[in-house]
Write an enzyme that holds these catalytic residues in place. Sequence first.
Site, PDB file in Angstrom:
ATOM      1  N   ILE A  14       8.799 -32.149  30.398  1.00 43.13           N
ATOM      2  CA  ILE A  14       8.270 -33.100  31.392  1.00 43.13           C
ATOM      3  C   ILE A  14       8.140 -34.481  30.736  1.00 43.13           C
ATOM      4  O   ILE A  14       7.493 -34.602  29.696  1.00 43.13           O
ATOM      5  CB  ILE A  14       6.877 -32.647  31.910  1.00 43.13           C
ATOM      6  CG1 ILE A  14       6.961 -31.258  32.542  1.00 43.13           C
ATOM      7  CG2 ILE A  14       6.293 -33.669  32.872  1.00 43.13           C
ATOM      8  CD1 ILE A  14       5.617 -30.698  33.005  1.00 43.13           C
TER       9      ILE A  14
ATOM     10  N   LYS B 232      -2.539 -32.032  22.866  1.00 42.71           N
ATOM     11  CA  LYS B 232      -1.726 -32.723  23.882  1.00 42.71           C
ATOM     12  C   LYS B 232      -2.586 -33.664  24.724  1.00 42.71           C
ATOM     13  O   LYS B 232      -2.164 -34.761  25.079  1.00 42.71           O
ATOM     14  CB  LYS B 232      -1.033 -31.695  24.783  1.00 42.71           C
ATOM     15  CG  LYS B 232       0.009 -30.851  24.049  1.00 42.71           C
ATOM     16  CD  LYS B 232       0.439 -29.677  24.909  1.00 42.71           C
ATOM     17  CE  LYS B 232       1.506 -28.823  24.266  1.00 42.71           C
ATOM     18  NZ  LYS B 232       1.722 -27.558  24.984  1.00 42.71           N
TER      19      LYS B 232
ATOM     20  N   GLU C 201       3.008 -16.419  21.090  1.00 44.77           N
ATOM     21  CA  GLU C 201       3.333 -16.204  19.679  1.00 44.77           C
ATOM     22  C   GLU C 201       2.666 -14.907  19.204  1.00 44.77           C
ATOM     23  O   GLU C 201       1.638 -14.501  19.764  1.00 44.77           O
ATOM     24  CB  GLU C 201       2.725 -17.354  18.844  1.00 44.77           C
ATOM     25  CG  GLU C 201       3.233 -18.726  19.176  1.00 44.77           C
ATOM     26  CD  GLU C 201       4.592 -19.004  18.562  1.00 44.77           C
ATOM     27  OE1 GLU C 201       4.929 -18.374  17.542  1.00 44.77           O
ATOM     28  OE2 GLU C 201       5.320 -19.831  19.124  1.00 44.77           O
TER      29      GLU C 201
ATOM     30  N   GLY D  39       9.912 -24.185  25.351  1.00 46.81           N
ATOM     31  CA  GLY D  39      11.250 -23.590  25.308  1.00 46.81           C
ATOM     32  C   GLY D  39      12.219 -24.545  24.636  1.00 46.81           C
ATOM     33  O   GLY D  39      12.022 -25.766  24.645  1.00 46.81           O
TER      34      GLY D  39
HETATM   35  N1  LIG Z   1       8.496 -23.616  20.735  1.00 54.78           N
HETATM   36  C1  LIG Z   1       8.307 -24.433  21.770  1.00 54.78           C
HETATM   37  O1  LIG Z   1       8.539 -24.083  22.941  1.00 54.78           O
HETATM   38  C2  LIG Z   1       7.815 -25.844  21.523  1.00 54.78           C
HETATM   39  C3  LIG Z   1       7.640 -26.724  22.615  1.00 54.78           C
HETATM   40  C4  LIG Z   1       7.233 -28.043  22.369  1.00 54.78           C
HETATM   41  C5  LIG Z   1       6.971 -28.442  21.065  1.00 54.78           C
HETATM   42  N2  LIG Z   1       7.143 -27.546  20.034  1.00 54.78           N
HETATM   43  C6  LIG Z   1       6.859 -28.013  18.677  1.00 54.78           C
HETATM   44  O2  LIG Z   1       8.078 -28.045  17.949  1.00 54.78           O
HETATM   45  C7  LIG Z   1       7.823 -27.801  16.569  1.00 54.78           C
HETATM   46  C8  LIG Z   1       8.749 -26.695  16.076  1.00 54.78           C
HETATM   47  O3  LIG Z   1       8.499 -25.512  16.785  1.00 54.78           O
HETATM   48  P1  LIG Z   1       9.469 -24.231  16.639  1.00 54.78           P
HETATM   49  O4  LIG Z   1       9.046 -23.295  17.706  1.00 54.78           O
HETATM   50  O5  LIG Z   1      10.872 -24.662  16.569  1.00 54.78           O
HETATM   51  O6  LIG Z   1       9.025 -23.672  15.179  1.00 54.78           O
HETATM   52  P2  LIG Z   1       9.785 -22.570  14.304  1.00 54.78           P
HETATM   53  O7  LIG Z   1      10.692 -21.770  15.140  1.00 54.78           O
HETATM   54  O8  LIG Z   1       8.724 -21.891  13.517  1.00 54.78           O
HETATM   55  O9  LIG Z   1      10.694 -23.443  13.297  1.00 54.78           O
HETATM   56  C9  LIG Z   1      10.176 -24.155  12.210  1.00 54.78           C
HETATM   57  C10 LIG Z   1      11.330 -24.634  11.344  1.00 54.78           C
HETATM   58  O10 LIG Z   1      10.799 -25.456  10.304  1.00 54.78           O
HETATM   59  C11 LIG Z   1      11.210 -24.966   9.034  1.00 54.78           C
HETATM   60  N3  LIG Z   1      10.087 -25.143   8.125  1.00 54.78           N
HETATM   61  C12 LIG Z   1       8.800 -24.766   8.311  1.00 54.78           C
HETATM   62  N4  LIG Z   1       8.060 -25.096   7.237  1.00 54.78           N
HETATM   63  C13 LIG Z   1       8.895 -25.683   6.349  1.00 54.78           C
HETATM   64  C14 LIG Z   1       8.732 -26.234   5.061  1.00 54.78           C
HETATM   65  N5  LIG Z   1       7.556 -26.234   4.449  1.00 54.78           N
HETATM   66  N6  LIG Z   1       9.798 -26.770   4.455  1.00 54.78           N
HETATM   67  C15 LIG Z   1      11.006 -26.775   5.054  1.00 54.78           C
HETATM   68  N7  LIG Z   1      11.245 -26.263   6.285  1.00 54.78           N
HETATM   69  C16 LIG Z   1      10.194 -25.722   6.920  1.00 54.78           C
HETATM   70  C17 LIG Z   1      11.553 -23.510   9.219  1.00 54.78           C
HETATM   71  O11 LIG Z   1      12.489 -23.129   8.217  1.00 54.78           O
HETATM   72  P3  LIG Z   1      13.141 -21.643   8.165  1.00 54.78           P
HETATM   73  O12 LIG Z   1      14.075 -21.594   9.359  1.00 54.78           O
HETATM   74  O13 LIG Z   1      13.892 -21.600   6.883  1.00 54.78           O
HETATM   75  O14 LIG Z   1      12.005 -20.696   8.255  1.00 54.78           O
HETATM   76  C18 LIG Z   1      12.111 -23.515  10.641  1.00 54.78           C
HETATM   77  O15 LIG Z   1      13.477 -23.818  10.611  1.00 54.78           O
HETATM   78  C19 LIG Z   1       6.326 -27.487  16.475  1.00 54.78           C
HETATM   79  O16 LIG Z   1       5.618 -28.652  16.120  1.00 54.78           O
HETATM   80  C20 LIG Z   1       5.959 -27.077  17.873  1.00 54.78           C
HETATM   81  O17 LIG Z   1       4.602 -27.327  18.191  1.00 54.78           O
HETATM   82  C21 LIG Z   1       7.553 -26.285  20.238  1.00 54.78           C
END
Ligand SMILES: NC(=O)c1ccc[n+]([C@@H]2O[C@H](COP(=O)([O-])OP(=O)(O)OC[C@H]3O[C@@H](n4cnc5c(N)ncnc54)[C@H](OP(=O)(O)O)[C@@H]3O)[C@@H](O)[C@H]2O)c1
Length: 427
Positions: free
Chosen positions: A136, A205, A190, A302
Amino acid sequence: MRDINIAMFGLGNIGSGVMKILSENKDMISNRYNIDFIISGILVRDINKRRDIDIDKSLLTDRVEKLISDKRVSVVIEVLGGVNPAREYILMALKAGKTVVTANKEVLARHWQEFHEAAKDSGAGLYYEASVAGGIPIIKVLNQSMQANSITEIMGIINGTTNYILTNMSEAEKDFEEALEEAQKLGYAEPDPTADISGLDAMYKLSIMSTLAFHAKVPIDNIYREGLTHLTKEDIRYGKELGYTIKLLAIAKKKGNVIEARVHPSFIQKNHPLAAVREAYNAVFINGDRVGNLMLYGRGAGDMPTGSSIISDLITACQNECKQEYTTFANRDKSLSMVEFNDNWYSGFFIRMTVKDNPGVLSSIAGIFGKFGVSIESVIQKGHGADTATLIFVTHKALENSIKGAISEINMMDDITKVENIIRVEV
Ligand SMILES: NC(=O)c1ccc[n+]([C@@H]2O[C@H](COP(=O)([O-])OP(=O)(O)OC[C@H]3O[C@@H](n4cnc5c(N)ncnc54)[C@H](OP(=O)(O)O)[C@@H]3O)[C@@H](O)[C@H]2O)c1
């Protein structure tokens, strides 16, 4: 055609979504905007991890310095999540003059000021559309479409996980635990759902969107927060009987220089526009003094909706030569230099209690409410055990402190078995 070199920090759920959109919509984007996005490197934790996405492995690195020192990179997309090391890495990128596009609400809500200063010093931009309500475009609306308005209220369902759980509790009459388990099985929650069900995610947010809405800093410490673990299917069923729908609402209101900001479960009238927002959908309702009521609705999470917002920021950043004036967390409205925060606000209350079924109990309780200036809109009584009954009161608008005072006195009555639950009613 302009080549823009990007470093991705993170290749999880959202990072992979961004890569997918950039690859599948590559031609469309370059034809429309005359920009070619080139991924120069991707920071991950584990470069040897098996990934669902088909990726050139030579792009992966676990060394942030390698990407920060890469002179070709002008934009960083931060999708690591959490505060550490995201805060440090964002600061490193901004100080190196690289514009940052982030989806990370927690780090932004906690460290916005620091980022703002680093960006101002280096001339880099900071973009964060994806940090609030996924797909959004609420940040752009607040920053670029509401300039003529004084916003007096912003209220939203900004956490899809809890909205999914509450929809299920309400429509399928499930207990909280059962609804949570189902949300986890379906990938809506989660494995560790704490940030969602405790209201933390919505609080971050709300801090971001209300700061933009009111042009005044709304720090997370000034936001009241209550999660939804105490809600029962009984409360929700009784609420429905009274014409209400339950939602986890993030609410911010401004009257003069006084702001109230809160995240908690709320009953709303079933004909309120937010009541129709079901399952994992999000919606944000804004009241501006010129535009009136406005509501934005869509997918709040998502990989694709969030990726859509990230790429929109990416393109906007390139169109702005990466600089953005809306990085500010500081007060922008000079008339609001002295903002006060209110923690004694008005709302309606739904109060469920178990009482001994003795004559005069109802009038004694009503007397205590009256003493504290709380007027009752409706009462229902349900038979319970042999000598107990359930009473449900819905109050007219009352102050938080008045309700607290009345409830502590009611709790001392001999005829009260238990005040089972108190849920605010947004009126
Ligand atoms: N999921 C949703 O629907 C959503 C919606 C809006 C906003 N967000 C935001 O988007 C962000 C990412 O979410 P996500 O769901 O994509 O998280 P995720 O699936 O847990 O992915 C995190 C990524 O960051 C990498 N990472 C984590 N810690 C690290 C470190 N210390 N050094 C290097 N790489 C590191 C991980 O590496 P590896 O792959 O090697 O483990 C992974 O690739 C968050 O801030 C979340 O709040 C998410």
